[in-house]
Structures are given as structure tokens and as C-alpha cells.
Design an enzyme around this catalytic site. Sequence first.
Site, mmCIF file in Angstrom:
data_model
loop_
_atom_site.group_PDB
_atom_site.id
_atom_site.type_symbol
_atom_site.label_atom_id
_atom_site.label_comp_id
_atom_site.label_asym_id
_atom_site.label_seq_id
_atom_site.Cartn_x
_atom_site.Cartn_y
_atom_site.Cartn_z
ATOM 1 N N GLU A 1 3.282 -8.218 -3.930
ATOM 2 C CA GLU A 1 3.975 -6.978 -3.581
ATOM 3 C C GLU A 1 5.479 -7.209 -3.431
ATOM 4 O OE1 GLU A 1 2.098 -3.487 -2.777
ATOM 5 O OE2 GLU A 1 1.851 -4.774 -4.525
ATOM 6 N N THR B 1 8.866 3.670 -6.011
ATOM 7 C CA THR B 1 8.636 3.219 -4.637
ATOM 8 C C THR B 1 9.941 2.890 -3.926
ATOM 9 O OG1 THR B 1 6.462 2.341 -5.228
ATOM 10 C CG2 THR B 1 7.478 1.485 -3.224
#
Length: 332
Positions: free
Chosen positions: A150, A203
Amino acid sequence: MPIDQNKLKEKNIDFSKILDKVRVFAPATVANMICGFDILGFAVDEPGDEVKMYRVAEPGVRIRSIQGDDGRLPMDADRNTVSACVKMLLDDLGILQDIGVEIELIKHMPIGSGLGSSSASTVAGLFAINTLLGNPLTKEELMPYCVEGERLACGHGHADNVAPALMGGVTLVRGGEELDIVKLPAPKELYAGIVFPQVDVPTRDARQLIKEKVLLKDAVTQWGNIAGVVAGLFTEDYELLGRSMHDIIIEPSRAILIPEFYAMKEIALSSGALSFGISGSGPSVVAVTKGREVAESVTRKIQEHLSTNGIDSYRYVSAVNVEGPKVLPFND
């Protein structure tokens, strides 16, 4: 949850038992569970991503092919999160120079959907290499590598997507530097009706809209909501879950990036949903319901509304996926 490299190198890998190939599916996730920013999340049955991994003679980790990404993901093994994390794990095990693997990544879910696309791929890859090696690591030991994926993907090593994708079910991420992943119960009739509008909400952009400071009274309300969600999960109190799944801190900022958000929310709540909000950073939205029938009805109505406003969308309906990643049979 730091990576203990010395402990990993003590694991004995039996090269005679390494598999020739493995195929793994890892699920999409609904991060935040509306009110639990960066700490709550749950896995769903669909969509998800798939990795096929092959043992080859030449040492090293390589990407053989990527499907379903429209050419957006790097083939460079050091830049692709799946292969980079696999390389990191093999290096920490001390066997990177002794084994060769090639990876086929099949994206069954859109990039930038707010459904944990990068985490599903990374989890699938790490679960695949662990399976190929004979499962020397536990899921808990794989978790730091998933979080690192991530970090590589979006610059922030959070676990609200990778934790449920890897562990399955509903997860709570407690702690800061040292991760403490807590599995929470998943009521059997708890369903997610997910709609992914075809709009782009990166994001990184979504995170930049979040306020750095919040009022204490808002924080107290949000803490109470999170506690109510946890209590509702343990007691299977669907009404309590509905009352608690409300976000007064993050949603107001992020909702402006999602066309028709409040119209979709009105449709969901008036059609029987327990709650409605943004999945992860969006643009996907989720209606949390009791039972599949309500979830099917809500997503259908939302999709029809978006269509009348010129917005294409995908929809998915799923119970909470309590299994997480799974090995699939090869179909060739």
C-alpha cells in the site's frame, strides 16, 4: 508489526516441496466502514483480483503479463506492487537468489475504484508466493508486506484495505507504528450493495481534502459511532449498526468529488438500507443492508438514477467475505 528479518531467515524452506504453480484470488474490500476512517474495513466476495504464479528455472521475480489494467500498471518488477512485495519477502527469507518466479496478474476490478484494487493484487501475490513455498508464514507474518504494498501504491502504508483482504471478514486496525489487527464478527445477514460510478477520484487527491484538525465534539460523535459499530457487530444488532454507521468528519469533504452522492444516499436510505457512505476514498459507494434482497434493490435503483444522469456504473452485492484470499484450480 515490524518485519523480523532474522526470524524469517530461520524458516527452513524445503525446495523439494515448492509447487510448480499456484492460482490465487484475493477479494475487494470496503475500507472505513463509513465511520471508521483508516481503522475499519471488511472483505466482499466480488470483485477481486487474481494472480497466477509459476516457478521457473531462472532466479528472480518477473511479471509475465498483466490483464485488465488498460496498460496502466508497470511491468517492471521493482515498480509493480505485487512483484516488489514478493521480491521483498523472498529477500527477507534469504532465498531471492535461489528461486525464480513469474507472475500473471489478472485485474477483475477497476483501478481507483475505492474498493482496494492495489491491496487485492498485493494480497493475492503474497498469498500466492507463500502457498508456492509451502505456507512457511502465517497471515500475521505476511501483513507487513501487504502494508508495504500500500505504501508503494499510494504513498501511505495503511492497513484498512489489506487487513480484511488478507484476514477476511471485518477487521479493526488498532495502533500506529506497530499494527494490531483485530478480527471482528460478521453478522450473517450483513450485506454490502456497492455501486462504482465511472468517475475518477484518485486516492491521493481524496486524502488531500481531509481536514488536519477536527472539533472535539465531532471527534466524540465519531468515536461513539465507531464504538456502536463494534458493539453492533458483536451483538448482531442491525439497528445499532445503522444508527452508528455515519461519518461526520471525512464524508462531507470527499462527497463533493462524487457526482450525485447525496441523491444516491437518499435513494439508499429511503429504500431500506441501514446506512450509506463512501467505500474507501471513493468513488464507489456502499449501502449496508440487512439481507441480500434490500442490497439488490438499492443498487439497482442507484444505478438507474446514475444512468438517467449520464453516468455509467458497475454494481456488486455481497455478504461479508470471511475467508479472504483463496487458492483456485487452474483452468488451463
